[in-house]
Design a protein around this motif. Structure first.
Motif, PDB file in Angstrom:
ATOM      1  N   THR A   1       0.170   0.528  12.415  1.00  0.00           N
ATOM      2  CA  THR A   1      -1.127   1.183  12.624  1.00  0.00           C
ATOM      3  C   THR A   1      -1.389   2.183  11.506  1.00  0.00           C
ATOM      4  OG1 THR A   1      -0.106   2.875  14.026  1.00  0.00           O
ATOM      5  CG2 THR A   1      -1.023   0.941  15.136  1.00  0.00           C
ATOM      6  N   ALA A   2      -0.770   1.980  10.345  1.00  0.00           N
ATOM      7  CA  ALA A   2      -0.907   2.912   9.222  1.00  0.00           C
ATOM      8  C   ALA A   2      -1.471   2.189   8.001  1.00  0.00           C
ATOM      9  CB  ALA A   2       0.444   3.537   8.894  1.00  0.00           C
ATOM     10  N   ASP A   3      -1.751   2.956   6.955  1.00  0.00           N
ATOM     11  CA  ASP A   3      -2.372   2.420   5.741  1.00  0.00           C
ATOM     12  C   ASP A   3      -1.338   2.010   4.687  1.00  0.00           C
ATOM     13  OD1 ASP A   3      -4.889   3.086   6.798  1.00  0.00           O
ATOM     14  OD2 ASP A   3      -4.809   5.104   5.917  1.00  0.00           O
ATOM     15  N   ASN A   4      -1.813   1.185   3.753  1.00  0.00           N
ATOM     16  CA  ASN A   4      -1.159   0.979   2.456  1.00  0.00           C
ATOM     17  C   ASN A   4       0.257   0.417   2.509  1.00  0.00           C
ATOM     18  OD1 ASN A   4      -3.353   2.248   0.853  1.00  0.00           O
ATOM     19  ND2 ASN A   4      -2.715   4.080   1.952  1.00  0.00           N
ATOM     20  N   SER A   5       0.491  -0.568   3.307  1.00  0.00           N
ATOM     21  CA  SER A   5       1.792  -1.221   3.323  1.00  0.00           C
ATOM     22  C   SER A   5       1.640  -2.715   3.063  1.00  0.00           C
ATOM     23  CB  SER A   5       2.515  -0.995   4.656  1.00  0.00           C
ATOM     24  OG  SER A   5       3.001   0.335   4.745  1.00  0.00           O
ATOM     25  N   THR A   6       2.690  -3.299   2.460  1.00  0.00           N
ATOM     26  CA  THR A   6       2.660  -4.732   2.139  1.00  0.00           C
ATOM     27  C   THR A   6       3.949  -5.369   2.632  1.00  0.00           C
ATOM     28  OG1 THR A   6       1.313  -4.372   0.160  1.00  0.00           O
ATOM     29  CG2 THR A   6       2.564  -6.427   0.285  1.00  0.00           C
ATOM     30  N   ALA A   7       3.807  -6.465   3.357  1.00  0.00           N
ATOM     31  CA  ALA A   7       4.973  -7.179   3.879  1.00  0.00           C
ATOM     32  C   ALA A   7       4.797  -8.675   3.629  1.00  0.00           C
ATOM     33  CB  ALA A   7       5.137  -6.909   5.367  1.00  0.00           C
ATOM     34  N   ILE A   8       5.829  -9.271   3.020  1.00  0.00           N
ATOM     35  CA  ILE A   8       5.797 -10.706   2.743  1.00  0.00           C
ATOM     36  C   ILE A   8       7.120 -11.308   3.209  1.00  0.00           C
ATOM     37  CG2 ILE A   8       5.612 -12.487   0.971  1.00  0.00           C
ATOM     38  CD1 ILE A   8       4.054 -10.492  -0.723  1.00  0.00           C
ATOM     39  N   GLY A   9       7.057 -12.202   4.172  1.00  0.00           N
ATOM     40  CA  GLY A   9       8.263 -12.816   4.715  1.00  0.00           C
ATOM     41  C   GLY A   9       8.341 -12.595   6.214  1.00  0.00           C
TER      42      GLY A   9
END
Length: 302
Positions: A84-92
């Motif tokens: 529920t926060a901003d500016n994160s990237t997750a791949i996988g």
């Protein structure tokens, strides 16, 4: 074992969020781009979005809980599922799955930063990298299971499979190489080189592969390494000092050779003295025996 537990948690998380009503979903159903620069593709991706902008969710349950936040990207099943926060990237699959309010995290790899909830500014690249991290921040892990057990340690950098594997709460550690720093659990340590595991229970220590096994005799092109004690800066002796040192070393070697020769001569002389001493002792004994015999003859004659 831990992977199996993660798989179970992953399944439970999906099941729990499956009960959310479809009335909360973006409209139309997830299948492409939406207002506010958002993109959703996959079952229940960006399911709870309201006013958030420039978010991307791809695959089942990615960014499922996001509402009014921005600049988040989740690619893979369950990526940023609770976020529920901003500016994160997750791949996988499962990357940053547990993240709630942690910001500006980047996870690339299955289960990377899986347990992170509130930690900020973390970067994990590799399967299960920083998997156990929860609230710690500013950690960087590159490689399979790098910083795997870290939970609350901050400002650590690990590059290489299993690097800083055992660290849980230590801060400011740096490890470079496969299994580098794998035994470290203290703070402010540096381990450089494959297999340079370091030691448990130490702080402010540096370990570098091969420096304790490679020998080089002083020469014109071989300098002594120097350490500036005030800040740990490495260096080497200036050329003039190095030449003087080489000449001094040459003189020392010559003196050692001279001393060795003298010791050999002395040893031979001591051996000769020993032989002469034994001879003198033998002659002395013979004289004493002759003297005693003469006395006996004289006594008989008298």
């Amino acid at each position: 074992m831990k992977t199996s537990i993660l798989s179970i948690l992953f399944t439970i998380a999906f099941a729990a969020f499956a009960v959310i009503q479809n009335t909360q979903a973006v409209s139309p159903a997830p299948d492409g781009a939406y207002s506010g620069g958002n993109t959703a593709e996959g079952q229940n991706s960006l399911l709870s979005l309201t006013s958030g902008i420039y978010n991307t969710g791809v695959r089942i349950y990615s960014l499922l809980s996001l509402t009014d936040d921005k600049f988040c990207t989740g690619v893979g099943a369950g990526t940023l599922l609770a976020n529920t926060a901003d500016n994160s990237t997750a791949i996988g699959a499962g990357a940053l799955l547990s993240n709630t309010v942690g910001e500006q995290n980047t996870a690339t790899g299955t289960f990377a930063l899986f347990s992170n909830t509130e930690g900020n500014f973390n970067t994990a690249s590799g399967r299960s990298a920083l998997l156990s991290n929860t609230t710690a921040g500013a950690n960087t892990a590159n490689g399979y299971q790098a910083l795997f057990n870290n939970t609350i340690g901050n400002d650590n950098t690990a590059s290489g499979a299993n690097a800083l594997l055992s660290n849980t709460s230590g801060n400011n550690n740096t490890a470079l190489g496969r299994s580098a720093g794998s035994d470290i659990n203290g703070s402010s340590n540096i381990c450089i080189g494959q297999g340079v595991s370091g030691e448990a229970g130490v702080d402010d220590s540096t370990y570098i592969r091969n420096v304790n096994t490679t020998e080089q005799s002083p020469a014109e092109d071989v300098a002594f390494v120097t350490v500036r004690l005030s800040d740990g800066r490495l260096g080497h002796q200036p050329t003039v000092m190095r030449s003087a040192t080489c000449e001094l070393q040459k003189t020392v070697e010559e003196l050692k050779s001279t001393v060795a020769r003298q010791e050999t001569i002395i040893a031979k002389q001591q051996q000769q003295i020993g032989v002469l001493t034994a001879g003198v002792q033998k002659v002395s004994a013979q004289l004493e025996a002759s003297k005693s015999a003469s006395q006996v003859v004289n006594n008989i004659g008298g």
